[in-house]
Design a protein around this motif. Structure first.
Motif, PDB file in Angstrom:
ATOM      1  N   TYR A 433      26.074 101.477 170.053  1.00 54.76           N
ATOM      2  CA  TYR A 433      27.405 101.860 170.596  1.00 54.76           C
ATOM      3  C   TYR A 433      28.032 102.430 169.479  1.00 54.76           C
ATOM      4  N   GLY A 434      28.142 101.756 168.537  1.00 47.32           N
ATOM      5  CA  GLY A 434      28.668 101.854 167.185  1.00 47.32           C
ATOM      6  C   GLY A 434      30.224 101.977 167.101  1.00 47.32           C
ATOM      7  N   ALA A 435      30.946 101.010 167.970  1.00 45.69           N
ATOM      8  CA  ALA A 435      32.402 101.214 167.910  1.00 45.69           C
ATOM      9  C   ALA A 435      32.817 100.510 166.685  1.00 45.69           C
ATOM     10  N   GLY A 469      34.541  98.418 155.997  1.00 47.97           N
ATOM     11  CA  GLY A 469      35.318  99.253 155.152  1.00 47.97           C
ATOM     12  C   GLY A 469      37.073  99.121 155.384  1.00 47.97           C
ATOM     13  N   ASP A 470      37.749  99.577 154.646  1.00 46.07           N
ATOM     14  CA  ASP A 470      39.168  99.395 154.699  1.00 46.07           C
ATOM     15  C   ASP A 470      39.675 100.311 155.899  1.00 46.07           C
ATOM     16  N   GLY A 471      39.054 101.292 156.345  1.00 52.87           N
ATOM     17  CA  GLY A 471      39.195 101.930 157.894  1.00 52.87           C
ATOM     18  C   GLY A 471      39.291 100.918 158.763  1.00 52.87           C
ATOM     19  N   GLY A 472      37.958 100.434 158.853  1.00 49.87           N
ATOM     20  CA  GLY A 472      37.675  99.492 159.712  1.00 49.87           C
ATOM     21  C   GLY A 472      38.516  98.019 159.888  1.00 49.87           C
ATOM     22  N   PHE A 473      38.613  97.721 158.802  1.00 53.06           N
ATOM     23  CA  PHE A 473      39.568  96.441 158.545  1.00 53.06           C
ATOM     24  C   PHE A 473      41.010  96.800 159.277  1.00 53.06           C
TER      25      PHE A 473
HETATM   26  C1  TPP Z   1      36.074 103.458 167.642  1.00 51.96           C
HETATM   27  C2  TPP Z   1      35.345 104.277 166.653  1.00 51.96           C
HETATM   28  N1  TPP Z   1      36.140 105.458 166.313  1.00 51.96           N
HETATM   29  C3  TPP Z   1      35.558 106.119 165.289  1.00 51.96           C
HETATM   30  C4  TPP Z   1      34.549 106.007 165.131  1.00 51.96           C
HETATM   31  C5  TPP Z   1      33.591 107.203 163.944  1.00 51.96           C
HETATM   32  N2  TPP Z   1      33.649 106.400 162.663  1.00 51.96           N
HETATM   33  C6  TPP Z   1      32.450 106.147 162.255  1.00 51.96           C
HETATM   34  S1  TPP Z   1      32.420 105.573 160.745  1.00 51.96           S
HETATM   35  C7  TPP Z   1      34.010 105.988 160.395  1.00 51.96           C
HETATM   36  C8  TPP Z   1      34.863 105.523 159.262  1.00 51.96           C
HETATM   37  C9  TPP Z   1      34.714 104.440 158.709  1.00 51.96           C
HETATM   38  O1  TPP Z   1      35.487 104.163 157.646  1.00 51.96           O
HETATM   39  P1  TPP Z   1      35.806 102.846 156.868  1.00 51.96           P
HETATM   40  O2  TPP Z   1      36.003 101.709 157.921  1.00 51.96           O
HETATM   41  O3  TPP Z   1      36.752 103.061 155.984  1.00 51.96           O
HETATM   42  O4  TPP Z   1      34.429 102.511 156.040  1.00 51.96           O
HETATM   43  P2  TPP Z   1      33.527 103.331 154.957  1.00 51.96           P
HETATM   44  O5  TPP Z   1      32.585 104.406 155.726  1.00 51.96           O
HETATM   45  O6  TPP Z   1      34.639 104.401 154.170  1.00 51.96           O
HETATM   46  O7  TPP Z   1      32.640 102.539 154.285  1.00 51.96           O
HETATM   47  C10 TPP Z   1      34.667 106.589 161.630  1.00 51.96           C
HETATM   48  C11 TPP Z   1      35.977 107.076 161.837  1.00 51.96           C
HETATM   49  C12 TPP Z   1      33.916 104.966 165.448  1.00 51.96           C
HETATM   50  N3  TPP Z   1      32.489 104.684 165.039  1.00 51.96           N
HETATM   51  N4  TPP Z   1      34.323 104.408 166.425  1.00 51.96           N
END
Ligand code: TPP
Length: 598
Positions: A433-435, A469-473
């Motif tokens: 699912y990759g959420a 990742g910082d976005g995910g955190f």
């Molecule tokens: C809920 C959700 N929204 C958007 C996405 C699409 N998506 C997958 S990876 C990603 C970016 C991840 O960024 P970050 O957490 O900063 O990690 P990085 O890849 O920069 O190491 C996005 C927006 C997703 N998988 N799940």
């Protein structure tokens, strides 16, 4: 006519409330905890369950749903509790995750009293002020649209009529257990303390009358496998994620592998189920994306494959992104045991028979892996993170239970070599699912279970390790409060690059998830945790080892550079493949060289 007049005084006095029955059913299916957020429609359910079940508050409903998904992964069944509509609808993403990843999660939502319906539009319903009528069923419809079984429990219609709500609750929960799928149940608030007909629970979950194997012919299947095994010299068991909830089958397969000395590998999605340090385990295999000696053995030596419990419909991530490099996918001498019976009874039948079949043990020498240590002076980044963690784990007997978050961290995590955790899972995410936004709610459950185990046995010192990742955190850091409240331990590897890097395809504002001035250490200290920024491999190793001994929240900030050289192997390859597919001549040549050399 009341129950008393219908069935007698004694029967009437023995009637439990629906709330009591719900608690009993949840416990019967192994639920000791339920993750949720309260609200007025859920108040009665909370009051009814609170004495028997640990109700763990989450920072929001989606996180409660994700924690319930992690609970289903680890404990076998997950439970989530929310209020009506405004609480349940945020769980739809977690429910979709559970559908996709095959998780038996019971989403329980409070609902208006039966007596409230049709009298007035009720708060929390979806009701613009120009509506001519009230809708009460939107949440039921939303969950139903995901392909889930949904139901609003119903009370007695007339005095003396049966109240079947308790039984219905049991049946729906049993359905989730049998099919490894989530269900959604609304409970009208006036029904929680209503009397319901008593139910007699089966002696154990294995006896919930979902039948035994009804598929015939397993003797013939086994005979065929035995013939092929006798002709083979280097067989391999290739194991998929359908096995993740079936401990018995998992044990049978390992017993079979050990008895006949047959090596095994998993799909990517089944990573985390087995001890990758076991001599027969060749790790998780995914064509060109795998960089272990296990891959060389699989591609060059194996002459017969028993493919067990892999997905019915090919899923791109699991077959090397359809690069054509997944050798097992196209292997000719292969027996497919997908498993179609409830609770994989057909596969159990086959492996029970195989275990007692007349085959002699195979000769298998585990391939020797020689890996040069990562120089301690190197800058730490995605390109060497997994290798560095593998060195630390090799020297440490207690398992790190990895929780990789979607993003670069997820791909990096496939190169992690994992030990066997007492939880049964040492690598946990939602790979298909990759959420994003799940690692902390997942880790909360893992950290709780590790704590329970170490309280029971001081020798068990596992550690939850999040890579994010910082976005995910930033998607989910409000969940940190629960580690503080639960007094649990976690290490967070915070891969900071100030952007949403994975999937980035432009320079738009939308990719900027962070600010250069953001100070993550202040956040962590607010949660009474410790943190450090590490720049070199040596720094990281020292800090990680020290933090592993500390209680509470630990965070290591790594300043990741979003450039090709610093990416993990898996992503470099994926990018190369995409470029070659897009017709870039140098990429095409490089890709051909790489795959022809195999
Ligand atoms: C809920 C959700 N929204 C958007 C996405 C699409 N998506 C997958 S990876 C990603 C970016 C991840 O960024 P970050 O957490 O900063 O990690 P990085 O890849 O920069 O190491 C996005 C927006 C997703 N998988 N799940």
């Amino acid at each position: 006519m009341s129950y008393e007049m219908n069935f007698g005084k004694e029967y009437n006095e023995k009637l439990p409330s629906l709330g009591d029955t719900m608690a009993k059913v949840i416990q019967f299916f192994g639920g000791k905890h339920i993750y949720g957020v309260g609200g007025d429609f859920a108040a009665n359910i909370i009051a009814a369950l609170d004495k028997d079940i640990d109700i763990c508050p989450s920072s929001n409903e989606m996180h409660a749903g994700f924690s319930a998904c992690a609970q289903a992964e680890i404990d076998g069944m997950g439970f989530c509790l929310t209020t009506y509509m405004v609480g349940s609808l945020p769980c739809t993403s977690a429910a979709a995750l559970a559908v996709t990843e095959g998780l038996p999660v019971v989403f329980i939502s409070g609902a208006p009293a039966e007596s409230e319906v049709n009298q007035l539009a009720i708060h929390h319903t979806i009701h613009p002020n120009g509506s001519w009528k009230a809708e009460y069923d939107n949440a039921l419809e939303a969950f139903s649209a995901l392909g889930m079984r949904v139901e609003r429990l119903q009370g007695q219609r007339l005095a003396g009529h049966p109240n079947l709500a308790g039984q219905s609750f049991y049946q729906i929960v049993a359905e989730a257990y049998k099919n490894k799928q989530p269900v959604f149940i609304e409970v009208p608030r006036d029904q929680v303390f209503a009397k319901t007909q008593p139910i007699q629970l089966p002696s154990c979950v294995d006896n919930i009358c979902c039948g035994s194997n009804v598929l015939g012919g397993s003797e013939l299947v086994v005979a065929n496998i035995v013939t092929k095994l006798k002709q083979a010299q280097k067989p391999l068991l290739y194991i998929g994620d359908r096995l993740k909830h079936n401990t018995h089958l998992k044990q049978l397969i390992i017993a079979f592998a050990n008895k006949f000395n047959i090596p095994y590998a998993t799909t990517w999605f089944a990573k985390g189920l087995f001890d990758e340090y076991a001599s027969l385990c060749l790790g998780a295999y995914n064509g060109v994306f795998t960089q272990t000696v296990g891959r060389d053995y699989i591609e060059q030596e194996v002459d017969y494959v028993i493919d067990v419990a892999t997905s019915i419909f090919s899923q791109d991530c699991n077959i090397a992104f359809a690069t054509g490099t997944h050798k097992i996918e196209t292997f000719d001498n292969k027996t497919l045991l997908k498993g179609g019976s409830l609770l994989e009874k057909d596969l159990i039948d086959i492996f029970e028979k195989l275990l007692s079949s007349d085959i002699s043990a195979f000769e298998f020498e585990p391939p020797i892996e020689e890996i040069a240590p990562v120089p301690t002076s190197e800058e730490i980044d995605f390109n060497n993170l997994a290798a560095t963690l593998n060195e630390l784990q090799a020297d440490e007997q207690s398992p790190y239970v990895y929780l990789p978050e979607v993003g670069n961290s997820y791909f990096t995590s496939y190169s992690l070599k994992i030990r066997q955790s007492a939880l049964g899972r040492t690598w946990l995410t939602n790979p298909w699912y990759g959420a994003m936004g799940t690692a902390l709610p997942y880790a909360r459950v893992v950290a709780q279970r590790i704590k329970e185990q170490s309280l029971a046995d001081v020798n068990k010192q596992e550690r939850a390790v999040i890579i994010v990742g910082d976005g995910g955190f930033h998607f989910q850091l409000n969940e940190l409060i629960n580690f503080l409240k639960d007094q649990t331990d976690v290490t967070i590897i915070y891969m900071r690059n100030n952007i949403f890097h994975l999937g980035k395809s432009g320079d738009g504002k939308i990719y900027h998830c962070n600010d250069g001035d953001f100070n993550v250490h202040h956040i962590i200290s607010a949660y009474q945790g410790q943190s450090k920024t590490c720049t070199t491999v040596g720094d990281f190793k020292e800090c990680f080892t020290a933090f592993s001994q500390m209680s509470g929240i630990s965070l290591i900030e790594i300043l990741a550079e979003p450039v090709e050289e610093k990416q993990c192997h898996e992503l470099k390859l994926l990018n190369l493949y995409i470029k070659s597919k897009n017709g870039q001549a140098d990429a095409l040549m490089e890709w051909q060289e790489l795959t022809q050399a195999e």
